[in-house]
Design an enzyme around this catalytic site. Sequence first.
Site, PDB file in Angstrom:
ATOM      1  N   ALA A 138      -0.010  71.155 -29.814  1.00  0.00           N
ATOM      2  CA  ALA A 138       0.240  72.526 -29.377  1.00  0.00           C
ATOM      3  C   ALA A 138       0.751  72.527 -27.946  1.00  0.00           C
ATOM      4  O   ALA A 138       0.253  71.788 -27.095  1.00  0.00           O
ATOM      5  CB  ALA A 138      -1.046  73.348 -29.481  1.00  0.00           C
TER       6      ALA A 138
ATOM      7  N   THR B 279       8.805  80.875 -39.817  1.00  0.00           N
ATOM      8  CA  THR B 279       7.760  80.951 -40.839  1.00  0.00           C
ATOM      9  C   THR B 279       6.564  81.783 -40.401  1.00  0.00           C
ATOM     10  O   THR B 279       5.658  82.021 -41.196  1.00  0.00           O
ATOM     11  CB  THR B 279       7.282  79.540 -41.221  1.00  0.00           C
ATOM     12  OG1 THR B 279       6.728  78.910 -40.069  1.00  0.00           O
ATOM     13  CG2 THR B 279       8.422  78.702 -41.784  1.00  0.00           C
TER      14      THR B 279
ATOM     15  N   HIS C  52       8.911  83.269 -28.358  1.00  0.00           N
ATOM     16  CA  HIS C  52       9.837  82.308 -28.968  1.00  0.00           C
ATOM     17  C   HIS C  52      11.258  82.870 -29.011  1.00  0.00           C
ATOM     18  O   HIS C  52      12.219  82.157 -28.714  1.00  0.00           O
ATOM     19  CB  HIS C  52       9.380  81.935 -30.375  1.00  0.00           C
ATOM     20  CG  HIS C  52       8.511  80.736 -30.435  1.00  0.00           C
ATOM     21  ND1 HIS C  52       9.004  79.466 -30.558  1.00  0.00           N
ATOM     22  CD2 HIS C  52       7.160  80.603 -30.384  1.00  0.00           C
ATOM     23  CE1 HIS C  52       8.011  78.600 -30.593  1.00  0.00           C
ATOM     24  NE2 HIS C  52       6.873  79.267 -30.480  1.00  0.00           N
TER      25      HIS C  52
END
Length: 168
Positions: free
Chosen positions: A11, A35, A50
């Site tokens: 992560a 996703t 993002h």
Amino acid sequence: MPPVILVTGGARSGKSSHAEARTRALPGAPVYIATARPSDDEMRARIARHIADRGAGWDTVEEPFDLVGALDRTDGRGPRLVDCLTLWLSNLMFDGRDWEPQAAALTGALARQASPVVLVSNEVGMGIVPDNALARDFRDAQGWLNQRVAQVADEVEFVVSGLPLRVK
């Protein structure tokens, strides 16, 4: 054959930004296959970050379950970035779907793609053994999924502290 590239790491290791750079370096207009599901405020904030981080120029396809269909529908449009297999797997498992046939279908789909595919996936097996069965099942499934995708990938990179290490 176009390359299939797996980018894995922990992560916040820098794997997504590295995968984005790898995808942009390939010829054609990049396609981002997302996703993640915007299921709560924290996840919506992550998705927004993002989107902001990768900037303009991406054709985005949101697909939390039918990853094979998304790959097939976008084949020929340019290099695809799948971000990420970890969320895809958790979506399947939390929805009660059998992930193993989906993983087999994914590896089959990767072998037939005409355009490059870069996949992001977390390496979750390097920490402590989780204290509950669901978390252990997920950790195991993620490890097996990563192994299957790595087998069919042309390249595998492990990202640590923003630095990629070529594994395959």
